[in-house]
Design a protein around this motif. Structure first.
Motif, PDB file in Angstrom:
ATOM      1  N   LEU A 279       0.817  -1.209   0.000  1.00  0.00           N
ATOM      2  CA  LEU A 279       0.000   0.000   0.000  1.00  0.00           C
ATOM      3  C   LEU A 279       0.854   1.264   0.000  1.00  0.00           C
ATOM      4  CD1 LEU A 279      -2.626  -1.201   2.616  1.00  0.00           C
ATOM      5  CD2 LEU A 279      -3.114  -0.660   0.223  1.00  0.00           C
ATOM      6  N   ARG A 280       2.022   1.184   0.662  1.00  0.00           N
ATOM      7  CA  ARG A 280       2.895   2.355   0.749  1.00  0.00           C
ATOM      8  C   ARG A 280       4.339   1.884   0.606  1.00  0.00           C
ATOM      9  NH1 ARG A 280       3.165   5.967   6.096  1.00  0.00           N
ATOM     10  NH2 ARG A 280       0.881   5.904   5.892  1.00  0.00           N
ATOM     11  N   PRO A 281       4.848   1.824  -0.609  1.00  0.00           N
ATOM     12  CA  PRO A 281       6.186   1.247  -0.835  1.00  0.00           C
ATOM     13  C   PRO A 281       7.314   1.947  -0.095  1.00  0.00           C
ATOM     14  CG  PRO A 281       4.964   1.378  -2.889  1.00  0.00           C
ATOM     15  CD  PRO A 281       4.164   2.134  -1.871  1.00  0.00           C
ATOM     16  N   ASP A 282       7.126   3.217   0.293  1.00  0.00           N
ATOM     17  CA  ASP A 282       8.188   3.944   0.991  1.00  0.00           C
ATOM     18  C   ASP A 282       7.966   3.971   2.507  1.00  0.00           C
ATOM     19  OD1 ASP A 282       5.971   5.568   1.096  1.00  0.00           O
ATOM     20  OD2 ASP A 282       7.024   7.421   0.580  1.00  0.00           O
ATOM     21  N   PHE A 283       7.232   3.004   3.032  1.00  0.00           N
ATOM     22  CA  PHE A 283       6.868   2.958   4.456  1.00  0.00           C
ATOM     23  C   PHE A 283       8.053   2.375   5.233  1.00  0.00           C
ATOM     24  CE2 PHE A 283       2.986   1.837   7.339  1.00  0.00           C
ATOM     25  CZ  PHE A 283       3.567   2.531   8.386  1.00  0.00           C
ATOM     26  N   ALA A 284       8.915   3.249   5.735  1.00  0.00           N
ATOM     27  CA  ALA A 284      10.168   2.803   6.362  1.00  0.00           C
ATOM     28  C   ALA A 284       9.925   1.924   7.577  1.00  0.00           C
ATOM     29  CB  ALA A 284      11.016   4.020   6.748  1.00  0.00           C
ATOM     30  N   ASP A 285       8.971   2.297   8.427  1.00  0.00           N
ATOM     31  CA  ASP A 285       8.723   1.490   9.627  1.00  0.00           C
ATOM     32  C   ASP A 285       8.271   0.084   9.265  1.00  0.00           C
ATOM     33  OD1 ASP A 285       9.470   3.462  11.350  1.00  0.00           O
ATOM     34  OD2 ASP A 285       7.445   4.105  11.865  1.00  0.00           O
ATOM     35  N   ALA A 286       7.458  -0.039   8.235  1.00  0.00           N
ATOM     36  CA  ALA A 286       6.999  -1.371   7.830  1.00  0.00           C
ATOM     37  C   ALA A 286       8.165  -2.208   7.305  1.00  0.00           C
ATOM     38  CB  ALA A 286       5.908  -1.250   6.766  1.00  0.00           C
ATOM     39  N   TRP A 287       9.077  -1.584   6.547  1.00  0.00           N
ATOM     40  CA  TRP A 287      10.267  -2.313   6.095  1.00  0.00           C
ATOM     41  C   TRP A 287      11.099  -2.779   7.297  1.00  0.00           C
ATOM     42  CZ3 TRP A 287      11.031  -4.527   1.699  1.00  0.00           C
ATOM     43  CH2 TRP A 287      10.505  -4.000   0.512  1.00  0.00           C
ATOM     44  N   SER A 288      11.275  -1.883   8.269  1.00  0.00           N
ATOM     45  CA  SER A 288      12.076  -2.241   9.448  1.00  0.00           C
ATOM     46  C   SER A 288      11.420  -3.371  10.236  1.00  0.00           C
ATOM     47  CB  SER A 288      12.270  -1.010  10.339  1.00  0.00           C
ATOM     48  OG  SER A 288      13.055  -1.322  11.462  1.00  0.00           O
ATOM     49  N   ALA A 306      15.944  -5.778   4.389  1.00  0.00           N
ATOM     50  CA  ALA A 306      14.754  -5.009   4.760  1.00  0.00           C
ATOM     51  C   ALA A 306      15.134  -3.754   5.545  1.00  0.00           C
ATOM     52  CB  ALA A 306      13.800  -5.879   5.579  1.00  0.00           C
ATOM     53  N   TYR A 307      16.103  -3.877   6.461  1.00  0.00           N
ATOM     54  CA  TYR A 307      16.542  -2.697   7.215  1.00  0.00           C
ATOM     55  C   TYR A 307      17.167  -1.654   6.273  1.00  0.00           C
ATOM     56  CZ  TYR A 307      16.058  -5.809  11.286  1.00  0.00           C
ATOM     57  OH  TYR A 307      15.587  -6.674  12.241  1.00  0.00           O
ATOM     58  N   ARG A 308      17.931  -2.131   5.308  1.00  0.00           N
ATOM     59  CA  ARG A 308      18.541  -1.191   4.360  1.00  0.00           C
ATOM     60  C   ARG A 308      17.485  -0.519   3.485  1.00  0.00           C
ATOM     61  NH1 ARG A 308      22.566  -5.655   3.864  1.00  0.00           N
ATOM     62  NH2 ARG A 308      24.339  -5.051   5.181  1.00  0.00           N
ATOM     63  N   ARG A 309      16.448  -1.256   3.126  1.00  0.00           N
ATOM     64  CA  ARG A 309      15.352  -0.659   2.366  1.00  0.00           C
ATOM     65  C   ARG A 309      14.637   0.404   3.199  1.00  0.00           C
ATOM     66  NH1 ARG A 309      12.877  -3.237  -2.127  1.00  0.00           N
ATOM     67  NH2 ARG A 309      14.111  -4.951  -2.971  1.00  0.00           N
ATOM     68  N   CYS A 313      14.256   4.461   2.307  1.00  0.00           N
ATOM     69  CA  CYS A 313      13.010   5.240   2.334  1.00  0.00           C
ATOM     70  C   CYS A 313      13.111   6.422   3.284  1.00  0.00           C
ATOM     71  CB  CYS A 313      11.843   4.348   2.768  1.00  0.00           C
ATOM     72  SG  CYS A 313      11.485   2.985   1.655  1.00  0.00           S
ATOM     73  N   ASP A 314      13.803   6.236   4.388  1.00  0.00           N
ATOM     74  CA  ASP A 314      13.906   7.281   5.415  1.00  0.00           C
ATOM     75  C   ASP A 314      15.261   7.143   6.090  1.00  0.00           C
ATOM     76  OD1 ASP A 314      13.711   9.058   7.504  1.00  0.00           O
ATOM     77  OD2 ASP A 314      12.119   7.987   8.563  1.00  0.00           O
ATOM     78  N   ALA A 315      16.223   7.908   5.606  1.00  0.00           N
ATOM     79  CA  ALA A 315      17.592   7.789   6.119  1.00  0.00           C
ATOM     80  C   ALA A 315      17.692   8.130   7.592  1.00  0.00           C
ATOM     81  CB  ALA A 315      18.523   8.702   5.315  1.00  0.00           C
ATOM     82  N   GLY A 316      16.714   8.860   8.119  1.00  0.00           N
ATOM     83  CA  GLY A 316      16.752   9.233   9.526  1.00  0.00           C
ATOM     84  C   GLY A 316      15.987   8.306  10.439  1.00  0.00           C
ATOM     85  N   ASN A 317      15.564   7.147   9.938  1.00  0.00           N
ATOM     86  CA  ASN A 317      14.780   6.219  10.757  1.00  0.00           C
ATOM     87  C   ASN A 317      15.697   5.533  11.767  1.00  0.00           C
ATOM     88  OD1 ASN A 317      13.355   3.687  11.592  1.00  0.00           O
ATOM     89  ND2 ASN A 317      11.809   4.483  10.181  1.00  0.00           N
TER      90      ASN A 317
END
Length: 731
Positions: A279-288, A306-309, A313-317
């Motif tokens: 639903l949201r390909p750039d969803f950093a928390d979901a990737w993490s 997955a963590y790198r993805r 998406c969000d370098a500051g995550n």
């Protein structure tokens, strides 16, 4: 002559006016209002107010038609309100500049027009110009203090800017003006969650839920908080309701996945995270979080990806980056690569705090009683307590005042730990700034980080340097990568003295405790060590009850020669049911270990877990991340753990444990030597049975369980670090 009365004339209907159309609009009779506007426009002449109202009526149906009508109104009479509504006809993203131009013209006509200022702030927010947007909203609420929507918008914007105190004030004012404003309740709860005031936030969300039982945002946030306090079934129900109402809500899917992580079902968790990402390909928390589920299932390489993805998406995550640092240790024994990832984390996340000066008023007396502070989210029924309980019980309170800063959900172990220390602070509701200030106020001399990059760490607290001496210990033998931590605990086996490049793997200075990095206590009433299972079974049963993330291909390659040499042997592994076990069996088959030789157990309560060790003859260590607590548990139950030594501290944990037990013959330095040692031990049942019978006594007599000696050595290390600080400050 009389005449009949003249016939009465029929009453003429009153002519239709703009007021009639306006009244219908205000009453919510939009179709009638449209009809009246159309009649008035047809009867002509053109009227700016009628055109404007007709345009408003088209806003939700046809923005282009609305724009045409309002534009005609403006051509007849340029008015600020007309321009505000014209801006609403433009696409917020694609036509942002046109909308801003319309609102700026409205403000030229009417400089203090609060509705124009509010909408202009929203447009600047959409462009990422949040500071400017906040300034506009500050002006709105100053001009019109009763404008509740503006207070709501301001509070929501200040929250995204990280100004929690002002965000809270603005949102509370919005609620005061409109107690039914559910989104304001929800966003205020978000502010409190960000400030670590989760019990307060939960109360707000429960109230919001009574106002709007089907608010998806409220259901999602309430589900998150219920999961955090262990009310898993309720959390699951909340999130399922949210997804029923909004099946395309990515945050709800993400948090639904986290529920299954808690339930030990990585397959279901992974499905939920995959849907959130779809639903949201750039969803950093979901990737993490997807990485966490993959790691729990033993797929460490996919977890790292997955963590790198997430970071792409969000370098500051920060959470994703901490997960990446920790997970890297399971994939490689290259200490310099591990350090590099930890330093990248620190450079991004610690830099703002490190830029501020760290001044400490602690009395520089090298011999005085020290205030030692321990920080952890795991002062509870957690494997960390196997090590903190024996040490806390033996601390010398005449020499050290012990303080604990606990983010744990309290349980019976929490109470035991709290009874052993001088100062106990439950800091679950403290944000990082408040906790750092509390540590300063408590005048802590030495602050000990027991979590490093593991879950729920308080890295930002240590980055603020609230204590003059800060140390990493116990979480794992490695590095934090940050200049905020000056020291790390280790031992002569994890980090042998004089070996080239060893100390370069860490950003901290290493203090080697004389014996061991660990001091262990089994917690439960000891179960007796049973006789060797192989004596009855007729074959050797190997076992590995480590977390599946340690079951790397390097580990399976290490074991493969053992199973090839002992075709009748069996293997017990711990892994969640479902796809994780299937994938492990597939990978084992590639290393020549057939599925029929393998039996799985799930994650178990500690008593059952220890009982599982009684079914195992020899524990097989993992590589590159050796067993730590798990190996100590195995030794306690009489199960020897031969080890394979690597280049990183985590891959020398087995060496440290066996050296302290006086069993150097079980230490190996190559895959071939490992197989040779394990096979020889498995073929010598009398030796194996004798080793099993004596292991617990050997442990009890070793430094690994000598809590008094360990606490003394630990306090001596603290004193050394303290004297070093005093000398450097004096200089």
């Amino acid at each position: 002559m009389t005449f009949p009365p003249a016939p009465e004339s029929a009453a003429q209907p009153a002519p239709l006016t703009f007021a009639d159309a306006l009244a219908a609009w205000r009453a919510g009779a939009y179709d009638e209002a449209r009809s009246r506007c159309a009649q008035l426009l047809e009867a002509g002449p053109p009227n700016a107010d009628i055109l404007h109202l007709a345009g408003i009526l088209e806003l939700d149906r046809d923005k282009l038609a609305a724009r045409t009508l309002i534009g005609r109104a403006i051509a007849l009479r340029e008015e600020a309100q007309f321009l505000v509504n014209l801006a609403l006809t433009y696409n917020r993203d694609a036509e942002n500049d046109l909308a801003i131009a319309a609102l700026n013209r409205a403000l030229e006509l009417k400089p203090d027009f609060t509705h124009a200022l509010n909408n202009l702030a929203n447009l600047h927010d959409a462009r990422g110009e949040r500071a400017h947007a906040a300034a506009l909203l500050e002006r709105v609420v100053l001009l019109e203090p009763e404008y509740g929507v503006a207070h709501y918008n301001l509070g929501s914007l200040l929250f995204t800017l990280g100004d929690l105190a002002r965000a809270e004030a603005a949102l509370r004012r919005a609620i005061e003006l409109d107690p039914q404003h559910v989104n304001a309740w929800n966003n205020l709860a978000n502010v409190l969650i960000a400030g670590n005031r989760k019990p307060e936030a939960q109360s707000l969300l429960e109230h919001a839920h009574t106002l709007a039982p089907d608010s998806v945002d409220v259901l999602t946030n309430l589900g998150i908080l219920l999961r955090n306090v262990g009310r898993i079934d309720e959390a699951k129900a909340m999130l399922e309701r949210a997804l029923t109402l909004a099946p395309d809500n990515a945050p709800a899917w993400n948090n639904y996945g986290n529920v299954f992580v808690e339930l030990g079902d990585p397959d279901e968790a992974q499905r939920a995270f995959a849907r959130a990402i779809e639903l949201r390909p750039d969803f950093a928390d979901a990737w993490s979080n997807s990485g966490n589920a993959l790691k729990a299932a033993g797929n460490i390489e996919a977890a790292l990806d997955a963590y790198r993805r997430a970071l792409a998406c969000d370098a500051g995550n920060e959470g994703a980056h901490a997960n990446l640092v920790y997970a890297t240790m399971f994939a490689t024994d290259d200490g310099m690569a591990i350090r590099a990832e930890a330093e990248r984390y620190a450079a991004r996340h610690d830099a703002p705090s490190l830029a501020a000066p760290a001044l400490h008023a602690n009395v520089r007396d090298p011999s005085r009683r020290l205030r030692i502070g321990y920080v952890s989210p795991d002062f509870r029924n957690h494997c960390q307590s196997l090590f903190t309980l024996p040490v806390f019980a033996q601390h010398d309170h005449a020499a050290c005042e012990i303080a604990c800063y606990s983010s744990a959900q309290p349980d019976e172990i929490t109470a035991r730990l709290a009874s052993m220390v001088d100062l106990w602070r439950d800091v679950r509701d403290y944000d990082d700034a408040r906790l750092a200030q509390q540590i300063r106020d408590d005048r802590i001399d030495i602050l000990v980080d027991l979590t490093m990059h593991m879950a729920h760490a308080r890295r930002a607290v240590f980055a603020r340097r609230p204590a003059p001496v800060q140390i990493a210990w116990l979480a794992y033998p490695g590095t934090t990568g940050t200049p905020a931590i000056g020291w790390r605990m280790t031992d002569p086996w994890l980090d042998p003295v004089g070996v080239a490049g060893i100390d370069a793997q860490y950003t901290e200075r290493s203090v080697r405790l004389p014996d061991s990095f660990w001091c262990y206590a089994p917690l439960e009433a000891p179960q007796d060590v049973n006789p060797l299972p192989a004596l009855c079974a007729g074959h050797i049963t190997f076992g590995c009850l480590n977390n599946p993330c340690k079951l790397t291909d390097a580990t399976f390659a290490l074991w493969s020669r053992v199973f090839a040499a002992l075709p009748d042997s069996r293997l017990v592994l711990m892994a969640p049911s479902g796809g994780a076990r299937e994938r492990i069996l597939e990978r084992l088959a590639l290393h020549g270990i057939a599925a029929e030789r393998v039996r799985f157990v799930g994650f178990q309560p500690r008593e059952d877990y220890l009982r599982t060790w009684s079914q195992i003859d020899i524990a097989l260590d993992t590589f590159p991340y050796n067993g730590h607590t798990t190996s100590l548990d195995a030794f306690w139950m009489g199960v020897p753990v031969p080890t394979r030594v690597g280049r990183s501290a985590a891959s020398r944990a087995g060496l440290s444990l066996l050296a302290n037990l006086g069993l150097p013959e079980l230490v190996t330095r190559s895959d071939a030597q490992f197989a040779s040692v394990v096979v020889a031990l498995a073929r010598d049942l009398p030796r194996l049975a004798a080793l099993r019978a004596g292991l617990r006594t050997r442990m009890q007599g070793s430094p690994l369980m000598d809590a008094k000696r360990f606490a003394h050595n630990l306090e001596a290390a603290y004193r050394l670090m303290w004297r070093d600080w005093c000398e450097r400050e004096s200089a």
